[in-house]
Design a protein around this motif. Structure first.
Motif, PDB file in Angstrom:
ATOM      1  N   GLU A 222       0.709  -1.262  -0.193  1.00 49.55           N
ATOM      2  CA  GLU A 222      -0.223  -0.263   0.188  1.00 49.55           C
ATOM      3  C   GLU A 222       0.454   1.422   0.102  1.00 49.55           C
ATOM      4  N   TRP A 223       0.200   2.124  -0.964  1.00 49.43           N
ATOM      5  CA  TRP A 223       1.172   3.423  -0.751  1.00 49.43           C
ATOM      6  C   TRP A 223       0.300   4.927  -1.850  1.00 49.43           C
ATOM      7  N   LYS A 224       0.834   5.890  -0.961  1.00 45.52           N
ATOM      8  CA  LYS A 224       0.610   7.395  -1.712  1.00 45.52           C
ATOM      9  C   LYS A 224       1.563   8.061  -1.347  1.00 45.52           C
ATOM     10  N   THR A 225       2.202   8.456  -2.127  1.00 44.04           N
ATOM     11  CA  THR A 225       2.543   9.851  -2.710  1.00 44.04           C
ATOM     12  C   THR A 225       2.594  11.117  -3.041  1.00 44.04           C
ATOM     13  N   GLN A 226       3.416  11.590  -2.824  1.00 46.76           N
ATOM     14  CA  GLN A 226       2.422  13.314  -2.989  1.00 46.76           C
ATOM     15  C   GLN A 226       3.249  13.680  -4.479  1.00 46.76           C
ATOM     16  N   GLY A 227       1.601  14.372  -5.316  1.00 47.92           N
ATOM     17  CA  GLY A 227       2.140  15.012  -6.201  1.00 47.92           C
ATOM     18  C   GLY A 227       2.114  13.733  -7.292  1.00 47.92           C
ATOM     19  N   GLY A 228       1.488  12.254  -6.378  1.00 50.43           N
ATOM     20  CA  GLY A 228       1.166  10.206  -7.428  1.00 50.43           C
ATOM     21  C   GLY A 228       0.239  10.848  -7.147  1.00 50.43           C
ATOM     22  N   HIS A 229      -0.416   9.554  -6.619  1.00 53.89           N
ATOM     23  CA  HIS A 229      -1.736   9.300  -6.811  1.00 53.89           C
ATOM     24  C   HIS A 229      -2.697  10.023  -6.396  1.00 53.89           C
ATOM     25  N   SER A 230      -3.859  10.212  -6.684  1.00 57.65           N
ATOM     26  CA  SER A 230      -4.891  11.120  -5.611  1.00 57.65           C
ATOM     27  C   SER A 230      -5.034  10.847  -4.482  1.00 57.65           C
ATOM     28  N   GLY A 231      -5.190   8.661  -4.106  1.00 59.06           N
ATOM     29  CA  GLY A 231      -5.384   8.450  -3.715  1.00 59.06           C
ATOM     30  C   GLY A 231      -4.417   7.378  -3.307  1.00 59.06           C
TER      31      GLY A 231
END
Length: 333
Positions: A222-231
């Protein structure tokens, strides 16, 4: 005279006793030194034996792979290994190679880079693994490892996963559990590794990257990056191979919470307004029969058309009857 004789006798006695005691005393004082020497000798032999035993763990077949590096190739109880050591550009066979380690390749981590060389341990699950070295100019050289025994290799991967914001992950499963190796764009050196014992990045990294259910048979990245995927992105790790025996017992998978799909609104029953027209006059007989018959057949569109036609006929009939009555009154008047 007697005193002098007694004195001489005592001196002789003491001298004889001293002569007899000197060898024993010398032996007594010499014994500790001899024992200490023997102890030092035993410790030295033991140290040499330990050193030889330690070296046995890391000794192997050294081959020079360029850029001042030697690959020490092993394939024993630990499985296939390639220890990359820095020996300098002047190394030749027969020179020492037990020097600084810069990389190690095995079944759980089969790829790395060193001094501009790309290194990969291929066929790691077979009895004949091979080290493949790719030089800066793109040329490749293969170095077979000593033959070993094929095992049930739990390792599967890598599975590439872009994360956005210039970050990507390579996902593996191994006998020790899931592993996620994180890279930045254009960089072959990993900057973070997540595994079963360290499944998440610290908050200070500024992005979210973690292994969900790391101890289960179905871990999820599971991941979330700034400027990447919105979710938040999620993807499963590769499946463990059939017959693989990890080094730990699987635990029950915790459910991954996913947003519930919106429930579609219940369809409202469609009702077709059916106006029953009961005309008066000439068309009154049988006016409802066609409408009821068509509606019973399920064709509401035709029912509406029939109803409209019947209504129009009733209107014309009423108008005609009205004109006829007026003319009759006029003629009678």
């Amino acid at each position: 005279m007697r005193t002098a004789l007694a004195l001489r006798t005592s001196i002789v006695t003491v001298a004889l006793a001293g002569a007899l005691l000197i060898p024993a005393a010398g032996s007594a004082f010499a014994a500790p030194a001899s024992a200490a020497a023997q102890t030092v000798a035993v410790q030295t032999v033991a140290a040499r034996t330990d050193a030889a035993s330690d070296n046995d763990r890391y000794e192997g077949e050294p081959v020079y792979i360029g850029e001042g590096l030697v690959a020490v190739l092993r394939n024993k109880a630990e499985g296939p290994e390639a220890w990359i050591r820095a020996v300098g550009p002047g190394w030749k066979p027969g020179d020492t190679y037990m020097v600084r380690v810069v990389a190690k390749l095995d079944r759980t981590l089969p790829r790395d880079t060193a001094n501009g060389l790309s290194l990969e341990l291929t066929k790691a699950a077979t009895a004949h693994p091979v080290l493949v070295v790719t030089a800066k100019n793109g040329s490749t050289t293969s170095y077979p490892l000593p033959a070993g025994q094929a095992g049930t290799d739990c390792r599967v991967g890598p599975k590439g996963q872009p994360m956005g914001a210039g970050v990507r992950a390579e996902l593996y499963v191994t006998e020790n559990g899931p592993k996620a190796v994180l890279f930045s764009s254009g960089d072959d050196r990993a900057w973070a590794t997540l595994d079963r014992t360290h499944p998440a990045l610290p908050d200070s990294e500024g992005i979210i990257a973690r292994i969900v259910n790391p101890g289960s048979a179905t871990p999820v990245f599971e991941w979330k990056t700034q400027g990447g995927h919105s979710g938040t992105g999620r993807t499963p790790f590769p499946a463990f191979p059939q017959g693989c025996k990890p080094s730990y017992e699987f635990t029950g998978a915790e459910p991954v919470v996913k947003p519930a799909a919106p429930t579609p609104a219940a369809a409202k029953p469609q009702t077709v307004g059916q106006t029953t027209v009961v005309p008066k006059g000439p068309v009154a007989a049988g006016a409802e029969l066609p409408v009821a018959a068509v509606a019973a057949a399920g064709d509401t569109g035709k029912a509406a058309t029939w109803a409209g036609g019947v209504g129009l006929m009733a209107a014309f009939g009423a108008l005609g009857a009205s004109v006829h009555l007026r003319r009759r009154r006029d003629s009678q008047g």
